[in-house]
Design an enzyme around this catalytic site. Sequence first.
Site, PDB file in Angstrom:
ATOM      1  N   LYS A  52      31.615  33.001  46.400  1.00  0.00           N
ATOM      2  CA  LYS A  52      31.322  32.596  45.022  1.00  0.00           C
ATOM      3  C   LYS A  52      31.432  31.077  44.886  1.00  0.00           C
ATOM      4  O   LYS A  52      30.599  30.442  44.239  1.00  0.00           O
ATOM      5  CB  LYS A  52      32.271  33.327  44.053  1.00  0.00           C
ATOM      6  CG  LYS A  52      31.889  34.797  43.901  1.00  0.00           C
ATOM      7  CD  LYS A  52      32.944  35.664  43.229  1.00  0.00           C
ATOM      8  CE  LYS A  52      32.540  37.133  43.347  1.00  0.00           C
ATOM      9  NZ  LYS A  52      33.532  38.061  42.844  1.00  0.00           N
ATOM     10  N   GLN A  96      39.300  38.237  40.365  1.00  0.00           N
ATOM     11  CA  GLN A  96      38.839  39.059  41.489  1.00  0.00           C
ATOM     12  C   GLN A  96      39.649  40.356  41.587  1.00  0.00           C
ATOM     13  O   GLN A  96      40.874  40.325  41.633  1.00  0.00           O
ATOM     14  CB  GLN A  96      38.956  38.250  42.797  1.00  0.00           C
ATOM     15  CG  GLN A  96      38.382  38.932  44.008  1.00  0.00           C
ATOM     16  CD  GLN A  96      36.866  39.112  43.924  1.00  0.00           C
ATOM     17  OE1 GLN A  96      36.138  38.179  43.607  1.00  0.00           O
ATOM     18  NE2 GLN A  96      36.394  40.320  44.194  1.00  0.00           N
ATOM     19  N   ASP A 119      31.723  38.616  34.425  1.00  0.00           N
ATOM     20  CA  ASP A 119      31.544  39.889  35.140  1.00  0.00           C
ATOM     21  C   ASP A 119      31.017  40.966  34.190  1.00  0.00           C
ATOM     22  O   ASP A 119      30.592  42.034  34.631  1.00  0.00           O
ATOM     23  CB  ASP A 119      32.896  40.376  35.712  1.00  0.00           C
ATOM     24  CG  ASP A 119      33.071  39.989  37.171  1.00  0.00           C
ATOM     25  OD1 ASP A 119      32.050  39.811  37.858  1.00  0.00           O
ATOM     26  OD2 ASP A 119      34.234  39.888  37.614  1.00  0.00           O
TER      27      ASP A 119
END
Length: 284
Positions: A52, A96, A119
């Site tokens: 990322k 995460q 997300d």
Amino acid sequence: MAKRIDGKEISSAMLDKVALEVAALKEKHIEPCLAVILVGDNPASQVYVRNKQRACERVGIRSVSHILPAETTQAALLDLIDTLNRDETVHGILCQLPLPEHLDSEQVLLAIAPEKDVDAFHPVNVGKITIGNADLLPCTPAGVMEMLRYEGISPAGKHCVVLGRSNIVGKPMALLLLAANGTVTVCHSKTPDLAAMTRQADILVSAVGRRGLITADMVKPGAVVIDVSINRDENGKLCGDADYDAVSVVASAITPVPGGVGPMTIAMLMRNTVTAAKAQNGIN
Ligand code: NAP
């Protein structure tokens, strides 16, 4: 023989577009910024976070990593999220997953401000996806939709069969296909005759996480097969749910693993960060 849908090529084209948008924002003195939180030392998570960061570098997004020890408390994590929520220079926040067991992921995801939830896991964003007016789309299913668009495959009027009903992939995938006018069937571990369902699919999306699940006889001739799963074979090599070589003989198009949906997920995260930065600066 099926066309191989190349996720690297499609994601690269998307990242080029995102980079242009980032450059245009920087001319307006807006620097899109993604904050990534990683708790603990899960090796797979470390790889995802590094990928990322690399994608951010490629498109010009500022990335800020918060690497926290495994024993971080819930309170400390929520404090950090609160600080990032209030930091106007941060436009996207990603925590995460999976988190270490002593942490409550649901509470953590709820704490992220919906407008910074790149997300798209927050219930507010899930609700917006459900009613069809979301700005931030869940990265993996949105990446699949982008692949279909790039390949000129419209779900409209097609029977789309989704294998898996997780909150991250299966459910939002079904919603996006439905929004694109597909007729959608969702299968899961309690579906009695999976093959009877998959054989009806014009577009088959598999997100189960079981190697060898989809054999050639389960696929309708000419179907499009999107393999979201990331498994390992007996030699430790990455593979999806579909028996790629055998299914390729029957399908009209298929995504490989690796090099299929995976790269799209990160590209969509970059796009969401730019979308969030624009929205937070009153730009449509
Ligand atoms: P998950 O939460 O474990 O969900 C798996 C789903 O598969 C569940 O809904 C489960 O049903 C269903 N299932 C299990 N066995 C089945 C069977 N025999 N037949 C039909 N359905 C069955 O997994 P996930 O997070 O959605 O991820 C799925 C896969 O996608 C994993 O391999 C993951 O690594 C991969 N993934 C890839 C990306 C990417 O960027 N490419 C992103 C996210 C995930 P129940 O609900 O009944 O248990």
